[in-house]
Design an enzyme around this catalytic site. Structure first.
Site, short mmCIF file in Angstrom:
data_model
loop_
_atom_site.label_atom_id
_atom_site.label_comp_id
_atom_site.label_asym_id
_atom_site.label_seq_id
_atom_site.Cartn_x
_atom_site.Cartn_y
_atom_site.Cartn_z
N ASN A 64 -10.22 0.13 0.85
CA ASN A 64 -8.93 0.21 0.67
C ASN A 64 -8.46 -0.64 -0.51
O ASN A 64 -8.65 -1.56 -0.93
CB ASN A 64 -8.23 -0.54 2.05
CG ASN A 64 -6.99 -0.59 1.74
OD1 ASN A 64 -6.13 -0.36 0.98
ND2 ASN A 64 -6.39 -1.14 2.73
N HIS A 101 -3.18 7.25 2.81
CA HIS A 101 -3.77 6.02 2.54
C HIS A 101 -4.89 5.55 3.28
O HIS A 101 -5.29 5.93 4.30
CB HIS A 101 -2.53 4.72 2.99
CG HIS A 101 -3.21 3.43 2.83
ND1 HIS A 101 -3.55 2.94 1.52
CD2 HIS A 101 -3.11 2.33 3.45
CE1 HIS A 101 -3.71 1.61 1.69
NE2 HIS A 101 -3.54 1.29 2.76
N CYS A 122 0.77 -1.18 -0.27
CA CYS A 122 -0.15 -0.01 -0.04
C CYS A 122 1.02 1.28 -0.15
O CYS A 122 0.36 2.47 -0.20
CB CYS A 122 -0.95 0.13 1.13
SG CYS A 122 -2.11 -1.52 1.24
#
Ligand code: UT7
Length: 332
Positions: free
Chosen positions: A289, A259, A112
């Site tokens: 996500n 994020h 990520c």
């Protein structure tokens, strides 16, 4: 230190929407559990195309938005932790599709944290003058990694891609990247080889000891509590680091694009940093996500909403499997 000019942005999200109620149809879960604990209401799932398709769409839009000839792209940096191939790199597939015939093509995997990592690499290449125009793409299809009988994980993730075309600028740029490899078991997805080499014996004991169930062999595994704790600490540490490098007060930052793993993680870490919630951009409610695509998709949304202005100080901050983390403060 030289910085980065964002010439154009693009993004792609699949049409199929899986809202929280859809998960209640096959799992013991509910919107009442998911929304307060994660902030997620719905996520997009790519049902009928591979990951690189999304990356190509986002890349084409970014190149169009930048209004450049694809032949002028010197380098494609593609972030993904969910590639369609071991090889070639996904960057090569994007290169072919966008017609960037003069570009080198490299994949980056820091999960990520991948877009922040790619931006950091891009800034270094641009600063040396070795490359002048770089296309950064982040494309992720985490739906390929998830166990849809595991209610604690499958509700968190979605599929999407984002991209940006960048060149060197003389504006400030401060970055930091970090890793804590000894915490890798907190978040991983093992490659599931099915080789038929007649000379292979048993796999290394290391693997045999850890990956002792079918789920651990095949699907994304995570200790949600460990990741949560790591994320809050790492994000605050990373932002403080880049702010200190630039001599900024936290209040100097105009916009934070974090994020998007869990709204509670975003709220907790930005609160600890004393960042005004109005300055923090979130889209996790709509997309879940989407790993390294979170930040460039958000960047494209902000661009299309006309919210990026020359002279703004933007902060990107994230974390991911590795465990990795990183942050950037840059003036646009
Ligand atoms: O890019 C990084 C990727 N990873 C992450 O972002 C993970 C970060 N961690 C988190 O976001 C949170 O830890 C989770 C959302 C994963 C979990 O939230 P939590 O508040 O820490 O819940 P929990 O794990 O403590 O679970 C509480 C209860 C458990 O039941 P019992 O043992 O108390 O009976 C779980 O089995 O909630 C249960 N549970 C669910 N119930 C309904 C877990 N997932 C679900 C679900 N629906 N989807």
């Amino acid at each position: 230190m030289s910085g980065i000019e964002i010439l154009g942005t693009g993004s792609f999200v699949p049409d199929f929407i899986a809202d929280n109620n859809k998960f209640s149809e096959f799992l013991d879960t509910s919107d009442e559990w998911i929304t307060p604990r994660t902030g997620i209401k719905e996520r997009r799932i790519m049902t009928d195309k591979p990951n690189y398709y999304m990356g190509v769409q986002a890349a084409k839009k970014a190149v169009e938005d930048a209004n450049i000839d694809p032949k002028d792209i010197d380098l494609i940096l593609l972030s993904t932790c969910s590639p369609d191939f071991f090889y070639p790199s996904m960057a090569c597939l994007v290169q072919k599709a966008v017609g960037a015939e003069n570009a080198a093509a490299i994949d980056v995997n820091s999960a990520c944290t991948g877009f922040i990592t790619a931006m950091d690499i891009a800034q270094k290449y641009l600063a040396t003058g070795h490359y002048k125009t770089i296309l950064i793409v982040a494309t992720e299809k985490l739906s390929n990694h998830l166990d849809y009988t595991d209610r604690s994980m499958c509700i968190l993730f979605g599929d999407a891609a984002g991209a940006a075309v960048v060149r060197k600028s003389d504006k400030p740029f401060y970055s930091m990247l970090g890793a804590s490899g000894d915490e890798f078991e907190a978040l991983y997805c093992k490659v599931n080889y099915d080789a038929n080499c007649p000379f292979h014996g048993d796999d290394m004991p290391f693997y045999n000891n850890i990956f002792d169930t079918e789920a651990k062999q095949k699907y994304l595994q995570s200790d949600g509590h460990a990741v949560y704790k790591f994320a809050v600490n790492a994000m605050t540490k990373a932002v403080k680091n880049v702010a200190a490098q630039g001599g900024y007060d936290i209040g100097d930052i105009d916009l934070v694009v974090p994020h998007q793993a869990n709204l509670r993680i975003i709220k907790k870490s930005t609160e600890m940093l004393g960042i005004d919630p109005e300055k923090v951009y979130t889209n996790i409610q709509r997309l879940g996500n989407v790993s390294s695509a979170c930040i460039p998709v958000a960047l494209d949304e902000l661009n299309k909403q006309g919210r990026l202005h020359s002279g703004m100080k933007i902060c990107f901050v994230g974390f991911g499997a590795g465990l990795t983390y990183g942050a950037i403060i840059m003036e646009i």
